[in-house]
Design a protein around this motif. Structure first.
Motif, PDB file in Angstrom:
ATOM      1  N   SER A 154     -27.395  46.167 -42.509  1.00  0.00           N
ATOM      2  CA  SER A 154     -27.029  45.048 -41.655  1.00  0.00           C
ATOM      3  C   SER A 154     -25.682  44.520 -42.136  1.00  0.00           C
ATOM      4  N   MET A 155     -24.629  44.737 -41.356  1.00  0.00           N
ATOM      5  CA  MET A 155     -23.278  44.572 -41.892  1.00  0.00           C
ATOM      6  C   MET A 155     -22.451  43.533 -41.146  1.00  0.00           C
ATOM      7  N   ALA A 156     -23.101  42.517 -40.604  1.00  0.00           N
ATOM      8  CA  ALA A 156     -22.354  41.513 -39.846  1.00  0.00           C
ATOM      9  C   ALA A 156     -21.274  40.845 -40.691  1.00  0.00           C
ATOM     10  N   GLU A 157     -21.590  40.562 -41.952  1.00  0.00           N
ATOM     11  CA  GLU A 157     -20.612  39.834 -42.774  1.00  0.00           C
ATOM     12  C   GLU A 157     -19.407  40.704 -43.113  1.00  0.00           C
ATOM     13  N   ILE A 158     -19.627  42.016 -43.194  1.00  0.00           N
ATOM     14  CA  ILE A 158     -18.509  42.923 -43.470  1.00  0.00           C
ATOM     15  C   ILE A 158     -17.598  42.998 -42.252  1.00  0.00           C
ATOM     16  N   PHE A 159     -18.234  43.017 -41.077  1.00  0.00           N
ATOM     17  CA  PHE A 159     -17.469  43.032 -39.837  1.00  0.00           C
ATOM     18  C   PHE A 159     -16.590  41.776 -39.744  1.00  0.00           C
ATOM     19  N   ALA A 160     -17.135  40.640 -40.195  1.00  0.00           N
ATOM     20  CA  ALA A 160     -16.364  39.396 -40.128  1.00  0.00           C
ATOM     21  C   ALA A 160     -15.092  39.489 -40.961  1.00  0.00           C
ATOM     22  N   LEU A 161     -15.197  40.049 -42.152  1.00  0.00           N
ATOM     23  CA  LEU A 161     -13.993  40.211 -42.966  1.00  0.00           C
ATOM     24  C   LEU A 161     -13.053  41.229 -42.309  1.00  0.00           C
ATOM     25  N   GLY A 162     -13.637  42.238 -41.671  1.00  0.00           N
ATOM     26  CA  GLY A 162     -12.829  43.222 -40.937  1.00  0.00           C
ATOM     27  C   GLY A 162     -11.968  42.566 -39.870  1.00  0.00           C
ATOM     28  N   CYS A 163     -12.529  41.538 -39.210  1.00  0.00           N
ATOM     29  CA  CYS A 163     -11.761  40.818 -38.190  1.00  0.00           C
ATOM     30  C   CYS A 163     -10.517  40.196 -38.789  1.00  0.00           C
ATOM     31  N   ALA A 164     -10.697  39.575 -39.949  1.00  0.00           N
ATOM     32  CA  ALA A 164      -9.564  38.911 -40.598  1.00  0.00           C
ATOM     33  C   ALA A 164      -8.465  39.922 -40.890  1.00  0.00           C
ATOM     34  N   VAL A 165      -8.864  41.092 -41.392  1.00  0.00           N
ATOM     35  CA  VAL A 165      -7.874  42.126 -41.702  1.00  0.00           C
ATOM     36  C   VAL A 165      -7.179  42.594 -40.426  1.00  0.00           C
ATOM     37  N   ALA A 166      -7.978  42.812 -39.373  1.00  0.00           N
ATOM     38  CA  ALA A 166      -7.408  43.296 -38.113  1.00  0.00           C
ATOM     39  C   ALA A 166      -6.402  42.307 -37.548  1.00  0.00           C
ATOM     40  N   LEU A 167      -6.712  41.005 -37.684  1.00  0.00           N
ATOM     41  CA  LEU A 167      -5.818  39.976 -37.155  1.00  0.00           C
ATOM     42  C   LEU A 167      -4.448  40.054 -37.801  1.00  0.00           C
ATOM     43  N   VAL A 168      -4.436  40.230 -39.112  1.00  0.00           N
ATOM     44  CA  VAL A 168      -3.160  40.311 -39.802  1.00  0.00           C
ATOM     45  C   VAL A 168      -2.393  41.546 -39.354  1.00  0.00           C
TER      46      VAL A 168
ATOM     47  N   ILE B 156     -13.605  50.855 -41.336  1.00  0.00           N
ATOM     48  CA  ILE B 156     -14.084  51.378 -40.053  1.00  0.00           C
ATOM     49  C   ILE B 156     -14.114  50.259 -39.020  1.00  0.00           C
ATOM     50  N   PHE B 157     -14.568  49.075 -39.444  1.00  0.00           N
ATOM     51  CA  PHE B 157     -14.638  47.961 -38.504  1.00  0.00           C
ATOM     52  C   PHE B 157     -13.240  47.522 -38.088  1.00  0.00           C
ATOM     53  N   VAL B 158     -12.299  47.552 -39.025  1.00  0.00           N
ATOM     54  CA  VAL B 158     -10.920  47.204 -38.679  1.00  0.00           C
ATOM     55  C   VAL B 158     -10.403  48.169 -37.611  1.00  0.00           C
ATOM     56  N   VAL B 159     -10.655  49.457 -37.816  1.00  0.00           N
ATOM     57  CA  VAL B 159     -10.212  50.451 -36.840  1.00  0.00           C
ATOM     58  C   VAL B 159     -10.866  50.190 -35.489  1.00  0.00           C
ATOM     59  N   ALA B 160     -12.151  49.877 -35.498  1.00  0.00           N
ATOM     60  CA  ALA B 160     -12.868  49.620 -34.248  1.00  0.00           C
ATOM     61  C   ALA B 160     -12.274  48.424 -33.520  1.00  0.00           C
ATOM     62  N   ILE B 161     -12.035  47.340 -34.262  1.00  0.00           N
ATOM     63  CA  ILE B 161     -11.496  46.132 -33.631  1.00  0.00           C
ATOM     64  C   ILE B 161     -10.104  46.412 -33.075  1.00  0.00           C
ATOM     65  N   LEU B 162      -9.255  47.044 -33.892  1.00  0.00           N
ATOM     66  CA  LEU B 162      -7.881  47.310 -33.454  1.00  0.00           C
ATOM     67  C   LEU B 162      -7.863  48.198 -32.214  1.00  0.00           C
ATOM     68  N   SER B 163      -8.689  49.253 -32.223  1.00  0.00           N
ATOM     69  CA  SER B 163      -8.635  50.194 -31.103  1.00  0.00           C
ATOM     70  C   SER B 163      -9.136  49.560 -29.816  1.00  0.00           C
ATOM     71  N   ALA B 164     -10.101  48.644 -29.936  1.00  0.00           N
ATOM     72  CA  ALA B 164     -10.597  47.997 -28.729  1.00  0.00           C
ATOM     73  C   ALA B 164      -9.595  46.954 -28.248  1.00  0.00           C
ATOM     74  N   LEU B 165      -9.007  46.253 -29.200  1.00  0.00           N
ATOM     75  CA  LEU B 165      -8.160  45.108 -28.855  1.00  0.00           C
ATOM     76  C   LEU B 165      -6.788  45.546 -28.368  1.00  0.00           C
ATOM     77  N   VAL B 166      -6.139  46.416 -29.111  1.00  0.00           N
ATOM     78  CA  VAL B 166      -4.755  46.764 -28.785  1.00  0.00           C
ATOM     79  C   VAL B 166      -4.733  47.854 -27.723  1.00  0.00           C
ATOM     80  N   GLN B 167      -4.922  47.444 -26.499  1.00  0.00           N
ATOM     81  CA  GLN B 167      -4.838  48.350 -25.351  1.00  0.00           C
ATOM     82  C   GLN B 167      -3.968  47.663 -24.324  1.00  0.00           C
ATOM     83  N   LEU B 168      -2.661  47.613 -24.583  1.00  0.00           N
ATOM     84  CA  LEU B 168      -1.738  46.958 -23.666  1.00  0.00           C
ATOM     85  C   LEU B 168      -0.965  48.068 -22.972  1.00  0.00           C
ATOM     86  N   GLN B 169      -1.326  48.298 -21.715  1.00  0.00           N
ATOM     87  CA  GLN B 169      -0.821  49.482 -21.029  1.00  0.00           C
ATOM     88  C   GLN B 169       0.697  49.577 -21.065  1.00  0.00           C
TER      89      GLN B 169
END
Ligand SMILES: [Zn+2]
Ligand SMILES: [Zn+2]
Lengths: 214, 213
Positions: A154-168, B156-169
């Protein structure tokens, strides 16, 4: 050879064995709020809390609502040069869609949505009869076993930190704004962590074994 | 409060002629096969666990190699396509000045996985040979492997978020590379490998050390 006489005396029900180091103790139930810790490896063996059952159920209900809401509503959106895109958590999880990537999509969705959701539902199923002083639900033991087996996945908290990284990472590419689901997910992560602290596995097993004595 | 009288030498369930349920901590006579409380299979010491640990460890390591060789992210900006590997991506971030995030990525994707491979191998070898660190070091390593290993999934989650989010045609888009697939598998197999390990063997090795002194 160590003297085992003080251990082997009495019924086995009165013993507790540390799952990490195999040390065996006479069971002494700690008072609410106190903890019984293995003297050899310091694993927490019993940590009962007052009204823990009710609190856990309340948190579980909140988490189920939040997970469903957070998966459907937009979560993050970006815009650059007049173009924009908004995604939900479900979109993010299902982004891998080609070939072997589909496996990855299902795993991601499982880790951040379905496993946490299923764990909460199982927890409610097991604990509601216990809290109401009813006999355990059918297959309650199997349900609790499954819920415990899913705990590391169950990795919800890891996903949350992933969001922060993705935002940057996107910050210099486009403007990012948060949707309602982002805040829901933040609350959810806190609740999941709090709930983990409430749950005393030993107390649950014990009450499933002796439903009336609880 | 501690359960033990600390002056007393700890008695293992095995020494007392019992077998413990590692799932619900109940004790049973040593010949019992299945826990009467929670239904778990009972084994005093899982002697075969090391084989499973090693098998899963090898698969995890085999997935970790392509995870670092293939690109993790494919970024398309106007007419320019960038492919970056895990380490390349972290280096890029550091170039932009995002040292904090670069550190998180490097720790989660390189330091933790490699540390985990090393720690599991060390534990598996040291319980066999009975030598090595004092067991509180071994135990610390076991806990690190158990609780920190799953955080590697962050990339992996970062990749998932980025790939879903950054789709600006026409402007910019990000798609996942094959490394994401291998990296996820690597994390999963090392988690399974760590779960297969029977921590009670660490303490047996320690007890043997004590007797040898
Ligand atoms: Zn212990
Ligand atoms: Zn059991």
């Amino acid at each position: 050879m160590a003297d085992v006489s003080h251990v082997s005396r009495g019924p086995l029900e009165g013993l507790i064995v540390c799952p990490v180091c195999d040390a065996t103790y006479q069971l002494q139930r700690p008072k609410n709020g106190e903890r019984a810790v293995c003297g050899r490896c310091h694993k927490v063996l019993i940590a009962p809390r007052r009204k823990a059952g009710v609190q856990i159920i309340a948190v579980a209900v909140a988490v189920v609502v939040l997970i469903i809401a957070a998966s459907v509503f937009p979560f993050l959106s970006i815009s650059a040069a007049g173009r924009s895109n908004a995604v939900s958590i479900l979109d993010a999880a299902l982004t891998f869609t080609e070939g072997p990537m589909l496996v990855l999509a299902l795993l991601t969705a499982g880790f951040i949505i379905f496993v946490p959701l299923l764990r909460m539902l199982l927890t409610m199923y097991v604990l509601i009869p216990v809290v109401l002083d009813r006999p355990p639900a059918r297959h309650a033991i199997r349900a609790f076993r499954l819920s415990e087996a899913m705990r590391p996945w169950s990795m919800a908290e890891i996903f949350a930190l992933g969001c922060a990284v993705a935002l940057v990472k996107v910050a210099d590419l486009a403007t990012v704004s948060f949707g309602p689901a982002f805040w829901m997910f933040g609350v959810l992560v806190v609740l999941v962590i709090v709930q983990d602290g409430f749950l005393c596995k030993w107390s649950v097993w014990n009450s499933l074994e002796h439903p009336k004595r609880q | 409060m501690e359960l033990s009288g600390t002056s007393e030498k700890t008695v293992t369930a095995r020494a007392a002629g019992l077998v413990a349920c590692t799932r619900c901590t109940r004790a049973w006579p040593i010949e019992t096969q299945v826990c009467g409380r929670c239904g778990a299979k009972l084994v005093s010491r899982d002697e075969n666990s090391l084989q499973r640990v090693w098998a899963l460890w090898i698969v995890g390591l085999m997935c970790y190699v392509p995870a670092n060789v293939y690109p993790m992210l494919r970024t398309q900006q106007l007419f320019q396509v960038d492919e970056s590997t895990i380490i390349g991506g972290a280096v890029d971030l550091a170039h932009y000045g995002a040292f904090g995030i670069a550190t998180i990525i490097l720790v989660a994707s390189v330091v933790i996985p490699l540390g985990k491979f090393w720690a599991i191998a060390f534990l598996a070898v040291s319980v066999r040979s009975g030598r090595g660190f004092a067991s509180h070091h071994r135990l610390l390593m076991y806990e690190v492997v158990e609780y920190i290993g799953r955080w590697s999934m962050i990339d992996i989650f970062v990749v998932a978020i980025l790939s879903a989010l950054v789709q600006l045609q026409g402007l910019a888009s990000i798609t996942p590379g094959p490394a994401a697939f291998f990296f996820a598998l690597s994390v999963i197999f090392t988690m399974l490998s760590a779960q297969a390990f029977d921590p009670r063997m660490i303490w047996d090795a320690q007890a043997d050390d004590d007797e040898a002194l």
